[in-house]
Design a protein around this motif. Structure first.
Motif, short mmCIF file in Angstrom:
data_model
loop_
_atom_site.label_atom_id
_atom_site.label_comp_id
_atom_site.label_asym_id
_atom_site.label_seq_id
_atom_site.Cartn_x
_atom_site.Cartn_y
_atom_site.Cartn_z
N GLN A 71 0.84 -1.19 0.00
CA GLN A 71 0.00 0.00 0.00
C GLN A 71 0.88 1.24 0.00
O GLN A 71 1.98 1.19 0.53
CB GLN A 71 -0.87 0.04 1.26
N PRO A 72 0.42 2.35 -0.46
CA PRO A 72 -0.71 2.55 -1.35
C PRO A 72 -0.31 2.29 -2.81
O PRO A 72 0.72 2.76 -3.28
CB PRO A 72 -1.06 4.03 -1.15
N VAL A 73 -1.13 1.53 -3.48
CA VAL A 73 -0.86 1.18 -4.88
C VAL A 73 -1.28 2.35 -5.76
O VAL A 73 -2.33 2.94 -5.58
CB VAL A 73 -1.60 -0.11 -5.28
N ARG A 74 -0.43 2.67 -6.72
CA ARG A 74 -0.72 3.72 -7.70
C ARG A 74 -1.18 3.10 -9.02
O ARG A 74 -2.10 3.60 -9.64
CB ARG A 74 0.51 4.58 -7.95
N THR A 75 -0.51 2.03 -9.45
CA THR A 75 -0.87 1.36 -10.70
C THR A 75 -0.62 -0.14 -10.57
O THR A 75 0.26 -0.57 -9.81
CB THR A 75 -0.03 1.86 -11.89
N ILE A 76 -1.38 -0.90 -11.33
CA ILE A 76 -1.11 -2.32 -11.54
C ILE A 76 -0.83 -2.44 -13.02
O ILE A 76 -1.67 -2.08 -13.85
CB ILE A 76 -2.30 -3.20 -11.13
N THR A 77 0.37 -2.90 -13.35
CA THR A 77 0.77 -2.91 -14.76
C THR A 77 0.68 -4.28 -15.43
O THR A 77 0.52 -4.34 -16.64
CB THR A 77 2.22 -2.38 -14.92
N ALA A 78 0.77 -5.37 -14.65
CA ALA A 78 0.73 -6.69 -15.28
C ALA A 78 0.46 -7.78 -14.25
O ALA A 78 0.75 -7.62 -13.06
CB ALA A 78 2.04 -6.98 -15.99
N LEU A 79 -0.09 -8.88 -14.74
CA LEU A 79 -0.25 -10.10 -13.96
C LEU A 79 0.36 -11.24 -14.77
O LEU A 79 0.19 -11.29 -15.99
CB LEU A 79 -1.72 -10.42 -13.71
N ARG A 80 1.05 -12.11 -14.08
CA ARG A 80 1.67 -13.26 -14.73
C ARG A 80 1.35 -14.50 -13.89
O ARG A 80 1.47 -14.47 -12.67
CB ARG A 80 3.19 -13.05 -14.81
N SER A 81 0.94 -15.57 -14.55
CA SER A 81 0.66 -16.82 -13.87
C SER A 81 1.95 -17.41 -13.33
O SER A 81 2.94 -17.49 -14.05
CB SER A 81 -0.01 -17.81 -14.82
N ALA A 87 1.89 -14.35 -19.22
CA ALA A 87 1.21 -13.10 -18.86
C ALA A 87 -0.29 -13.28 -19.03
O ALA A 87 -0.76 -13.87 -20.00
CB ALA A 87 1.71 -11.95 -19.73
N VAL A 88 -1.05 -12.77 -18.06
CA VAL A 88 -2.51 -12.86 -18.12
C VAL A 88 -3.02 -11.63 -18.86
O VAL A 88 -2.70 -10.50 -18.49
CB VAL A 88 -3.11 -12.90 -16.69
N PRO A 89 -3.80 -11.83 -19.94
CA PRO A 89 -4.34 -10.68 -20.68
C PRO A 89 -5.22 -9.80 -19.77
O PRO A 89 -5.96 -10.33 -18.94
CB PRO A 89 -5.17 -11.31 -21.79
N ALA A 90 -5.12 -8.50 -19.91
CA ALA A 90 -5.89 -7.57 -19.09
C ALA A 90 -7.39 -7.81 -19.18
O ALA A 90 -8.13 -7.52 -18.24
CB ALA A 90 -5.55 -6.13 -19.47
N SER A 91 -7.85 -8.36 -20.28
CA SER A 91 -9.28 -8.64 -20.45
C SER A 91 -9.74 -9.82 -19.59
O SER A 91 -10.95 -10.02 -19.43
CB SER A 91 -9.59 -8.90 -21.92
#
Length: 173
Positions: A71-81, A87-91
């Motif tokens: 905390q505090p988060v400003r941005t989340i740029t990516a998720l990866r399994s 990489a997990v698609p943003a959709s």
């Protein structure tokens, strides 16, 4: 885990030298180390990052929204399994960052582990960090410098009094 370096400090070495009344350069390295320690202790006490910088956190997805620990988060740029490294698609997932900088992720396979990257921190530059927080870091650094040969003890009450209004509840792990 947040990435920490000297550039991320919200109190400069010059400020710490002046506050601790260190006039010679011989003890600058000691003071610089104590400044990093003081800043780390501040972040641990507050349960939040002071200066905006990149983070990476591994989470285990739940059935609904999963709260990030940083905390505090400003941005989340990516998720990866973490299972296959893809990489997990943003959709395929949703994110939410509330007004306090708490970040949540949903839409992921429950029980699976993911690596979340982004940026976190209360301020983009040092002078945007609240002055009581900065003053507490200076006081703690000077205290540690003056008592560097003594036994480790609790944080000075004057320091915790300055920091307490900015403290956030942490996550149980």
């Amino acid at each position: 885990m947040l990435q920490q370096d000297v550039a991320a400090l919200c109190v400069s070495l010059n400020e710490a030298q002046a506050y601790a009344r260190v006039e010679t350069g011989e003890e600058e390295a000691i003071l610089a180390g104590l400044l990093r320690v003081s800043s780390d202790l501040c972040e641990a006490f507050l349960n939040q990052a002071l200066m905006a910088r990149p983070f990476t956190q591994v989470i285990t997805a739940g059935d609904g929204w999963t709260l990030l620990g940083v905390q505090p988060v400003r941005t989340i740029t990516a998720l990866r399994s973490r299972d296959d490294g893809v990489a997990v698609p943003a959709s395929d997932y949703r994110t939410d960052i509330d007004h306090d900088g708490r970040a949540f992720v949903s839409g992921l396979k429950a029980g699976s582990r993911y690596e979340v990257t982004g940026t976190a921190g209360m301020a983009a530059e040092a002078n945007m960090v609240p002055e009581p927080v900065r003053q507490g870091i200076l006081r703690l650094c000077a205290h540690l410098f003056a008592n560097r040969d003594g036994p480790a003890g609790e944080l000075p009450r004057a320091v915790t009094a300055l920091w307490r209004p900015y403290r956030r509840a942490g996550l149980c792990r």
